[in-house]
Design an enzyme around this catalytic site. Structure first.
Site, short mmCIF file in Angstrom:
data_model
loop_
_atom_site.label_atom_id
_atom_site.label_comp_id
_atom_site.label_asym_id
_atom_site.label_seq_id
_atom_site.Cartn_x
_atom_site.Cartn_y
_atom_site.Cartn_z
N GLU A 40 0.26 5.67 11.59
CA GLU A 40 -0.97 6.12 11.48
C GLU A 40 -1.60 6.53 12.86
O GLU A 40 -1.15 5.76 14.00
CB GLU A 40 -1.90 5.08 10.82
CG GLU A 40 -3.35 5.61 10.95
CD GLU A 40 -4.41 4.47 10.09
OE1 GLU A 40 -5.52 4.98 9.73
OE2 GLU A 40 -4.01 3.36 10.21
N LYS A 121 -6.76 9.76 3.63
CA LYS A 121 -7.01 8.29 3.47
C LYS A 121 -8.14 8.00 2.47
O LYS A 121 -9.25 8.66 3.03
CB LYS A 121 -7.09 7.59 4.89
CG LYS A 121 -7.21 6.27 4.97
CD LYS A 121 -7.24 5.76 6.36
CE LYS A 121 -7.31 4.02 6.32
NZ LYS A 121 -7.37 3.66 7.72
N CYS A 166 -2.57 2.47 5.77
CA CYS A 166 -3.15 1.41 6.46
C CYS A 166 -4.16 0.59 5.32
O CYS A 166 -3.61 -0.02 4.51
CB CYS A 166 -3.90 1.73 7.65
SG CYS A 166 -4.41 0.35 8.82
#
Length: 280
Positions: A40, A121, A166
């Site tokens: 990321e 995301k 994440c």
């Protein structure tokens, strides 16, 4: 299938970050990787959260996307480009506007160089322990949909691959969605904080692998960045039984490569058919 998870300590200089990423990708290709995953924010860990706005690109064009496309093509890799800031509106907004947002997007490029999948995301990180404070929603727009893609490996197996980023790791329903769709592998490019990573990173990665009887590949940021933020690192590859196949135990850039065994995955699912026993 041979897969590489890359670890970086990206800074505030995009050109320097891309140069480092290219070297790591070259090392992954030389090691025989068919699929490589960048972490990321591989292209920028800015001094301020709003620095993402200044380098945003419209989907389908821009120097960072060109870098990913060219790298995948030159190296003959399936390349998952960690994340980069993709504009949330078709035309670039005023980056000084208080409501300016970008998507934190993970793009997949085939060995042809073509972008075949995009994942924005979905879950935006927020944390405040009185010392460290983070709120991604100040500059990021949340994605709305899961995304997956298929890769046929050199041994002839077609791997179905689910995408995440994440903080998504804390939401098992996303990975169960992929498992229900037949996924064999979950990807987690990440920039976990040192604090949360120390306590939860390995635990969560192994849990997602075990509960879905799937491989998990986690690329990571790991070290002290220009903004004085310290990320946990420990890029990792985990098998469907929860065994850590490879881990970068120290900070700093590096490449992890491991063979993901299709037969092992099928053996795990055969001897413990938990995915067939779901009730809810």
């Amino acid at each position: 299938m041979k897969v590489a998870a890359l670890q970086m300590v990206s800074g505030s200089d995009v050109s320097a970050n891309l140069k480092e990423a290219k070297g790591l990708l070259q090392a992954a290709a030389q090691a025989g990787a068919e699929l490589a995953v960048l972490p990321e924010y591989f292209c920028l860990m800015g001094r301020r959260d709003a620095d993402k706005l200044a380098i945003q690109e419209p989907f389908g064009q821009g120097p960072i996307q060109q870098f990913l496309s060219q790298s995948a093509h030159e190296l003959g890799l399936w390349l998952v480009g960690g994340t980069l800031p993709i504009s949330a509106v078709p035309s670039l907004p005023d980056t000084a506007a208080p409501d300016a947002r970008v998507f934190n997007s993970s793009l997949v490029h085939a060995p042809s160089g073509q972008c075949v999948t995009r994942y924005d995301k979905m879950h935006l990180f927020r944390f405040d322990n009185g010392v460290e404070r983070y709120d991604e929603s100040l500059v990021l727009a949340a994605g709305q949909h899961p995304a997956r893609f298929d890769v046929t490996s050199v041994d002839g197996h077609t791997w179905r691959i689910g995408m995440s980023v994440c903080y998504d790791l804390r939401f098992p329903e996303l990975y169960r969605h992929y498992a229900q769709a037949g996924a064999h592998l979950m990807l987690v490019p990440a920039a976990f904080t040192y604090t949360t990573g120390h306590d939860h990173w390995e635990l969560l990665l192994r849990a997602r692998a075990v509960e879905n009887l799937s491989f998990v590949v986690a690329a990571a940021q790991g070290g002290l960045h220009d903004n004085q933020r310290r990320t946990w690192g420990h890029a990792m590859l985990v098998d469907p039984w929860g065994k850590v196949l490879a881990e970068r135990a120290q900070e700093g850039s590096g490449v992890l490569v491991a063979d993901l065994s299709w037969d092992l995955m099928q053996q795990c699912r055969s001897r413990l058919p938990a995915l067939e026993h779901r009730l809810l």
